[in-house]
Design a protein around this motif. Structure first.
Motif, short mmCIF file in Angstrom:
data_model
loop_
_atom_site.label_atom_id
_atom_site.label_comp_id
_atom_site.label_asym_id
_atom_site.label_seq_id
_atom_site.Cartn_x
_atom_site.Cartn_y
_atom_site.Cartn_z
N GLN A 11 -25.25 -4.14 43.84
CA GLN A 11 -25.14 -4.24 42.39
C GLN A 11 -26.42 -3.71 41.76
OE1 GLN A 11 -25.77 -7.94 39.94
NE2 GLN A 11 -23.55 -7.82 39.68
N ASP A 31 -10.32 -2.84 48.84
CA ASP A 31 -11.11 -1.75 48.26
C ASP A 31 -12.51 -1.66 48.86
OD1 ASP A 31 -11.96 -4.13 47.18
OD2 ASP A 31 -12.17 -3.36 45.13
N GLU A 45 -19.01 -3.19 45.94
CA GLU A 45 -19.69 -3.37 44.66
C GLU A 45 -19.44 -4.79 44.16
OE1 GLU A 45 -21.66 -1.66 42.68
OE2 GLU A 45 -21.68 0.32 43.62
N LEU A 83 -20.92 3.87 49.04
CA LEU A 83 -20.51 3.31 47.75
C LEU A 83 -20.81 4.29 46.62
CD1 LEU A 83 -21.61 -0.43 48.02
CD2 LEU A 83 -19.27 0.42 47.81
N GLU A 84 -21.95 4.92 46.69
CA GLU A 84 -22.34 5.88 45.66
C GLU A 84 -21.36 7.06 45.65
OE1 GLU A 84 -25.08 7.19 42.63
OE2 GLU A 84 -24.89 5.29 43.69
N LYS A 86 -18.17 7.07 46.70
CA LYS A 86 -16.85 6.65 46.21
C LYS A 86 -16.87 6.48 44.69
CE LYS A 86 -13.19 3.25 46.90
NZ LYS A 86 -12.76 2.03 47.62
N LYS A 87 -17.94 5.89 44.16
CA LYS A 87 -18.05 5.67 42.73
C LYS A 87 -18.13 6.97 41.95
CE LYS A 87 -21.99 4.10 41.27
NZ LYS A 87 -23.13 3.17 41.05
N ASN A 88 -18.80 7.98 42.50
CA ASN A 88 -19.02 9.24 41.79
C ASN A 88 -17.90 10.25 41.96
OD1 ASN A 88 -21.45 8.28 40.89
ND2 ASN A 88 -22.68 9.32 42.44
N GLN A 90 -14.36 9.41 41.74
CA GLN A 90 -13.09 8.76 41.39
C GLN A 90 -12.11 9.74 40.74
OE1 GLN A 90 -13.46 4.73 39.59
NE2 GLN A 90 -15.66 5.05 39.81
#
Length: 248
Positions: A11, A31, A45, A83-84, A86-88, A90
């Motif tokens: 986070q 997820d 996340e 994580l970075e 996957k988040k960037n 989408q």
């Protein structure tokens, strides 16, 4: 039976750990990003509105690395970078369609134009520069403390790693170097870099700092070193090897 996994919970550039700086084991969610299969390690996340469990806290990876083994630091690095990614990704970078994650690969797939977006690594060079029995250390303008580190920077399109080492050194401190030699590497999740460590020797020129990047740069003797980067970082490893005269 609910399957538990070692979970790197992220986070705002921080990881969830208990009072002993251990990460939690949690039930797997659909997820989650799979970091490792055996043993099971996942990344997740943490919702900003969700409260933190008692005896747990969020701590930056920079603070954790000196207290963790290299294996755990590498696990955390991989988790944060996935994580970075996957988040960037989408949405499709070509047509803008919502993407879906591939069932067996680290790949965000576009159902419309079939573009596949894989995790990206940004190569960076970091160089320990010696001049006889001295070492070049520089202080970033962004640091509020008195820590000095090594010359580092991103590799640009179309250049070799050695060219990047020479260019970054000339840009940041105005000197030319020679005998550039690769030493080691380290994944560096800030946010998704691979640090490639080099050793080079001073060749010519006077130190002239790039004022929008470097506050100060000097050649130091072993017995007059300023504060150096924290243990666990490749910069610390290279400097300590020079101090101990084991730099190969």
């Amino acid at each position: 039976m609910t399957k538990l996994a070692k979970a790197y919970i992220h986070q705002q550039q921080q990881l969830l750990v208990d009072d002993a700086l251990n990460i939690p084991s949690l039930s797997i969610q659909t997820d989650d990003v799979l970091v490792q299969k055996h043993p099971h390690i996942v990344a997740r996340e943490w919702p900003s509105q969700q409260s933190v469990p008692q005896t747990f806290q969020f701590v930056t990876l920079r603070q954790l690395i000196p207290h963790w083994s290299s294996i755990q630091a590498e696990e955390a690095s991989r988790a944060i970078q996935l994580l970075e990614w996957k988040k960037n990704h989408q949405f499709c970078g070509r047509c803008g369609e919502k993407t879906t994650q591939h069932h067996s690969e680290y790949c965000m797939c576009c159902p419309s134009c079939a573009l596949r977006q894989y995790p990206r690594i940004n190569p960076c060079v970091i160089t320990i520069i010696t001049k006889g029995d001295q070492v070049l250390l520089a202080k970033s303008i962004h640091r509020k403390d008195n820590m000095y580190g090594l010359i580092a920077g991103f590799v640009e399109v179309g250049e070799t790693l050695e060219q990047a080492v020479a260019r970054e050194t000339l840009e940041e401190v105005g000197i030319r170097i020679k005998n550039i030699k690769y030493l080691a590497s380290q994944p560096w999740p800030f946010p998704s870099n691979l640090m490639l460590g080099f050793h080079a020797e001073y060749d010519s020129g006077d130190i002239t700092v790039q004022e929008d990047e470097i506050a100060d740069a000097q050649f130091f003797d072993r017995n007059t070193l300023p504060d150096i980067p924290f243990a666990g970082s490749i910069a610390h490893t290279l400097i300590k090897a020079w101090i101990n005269k084991t730099l190969v």
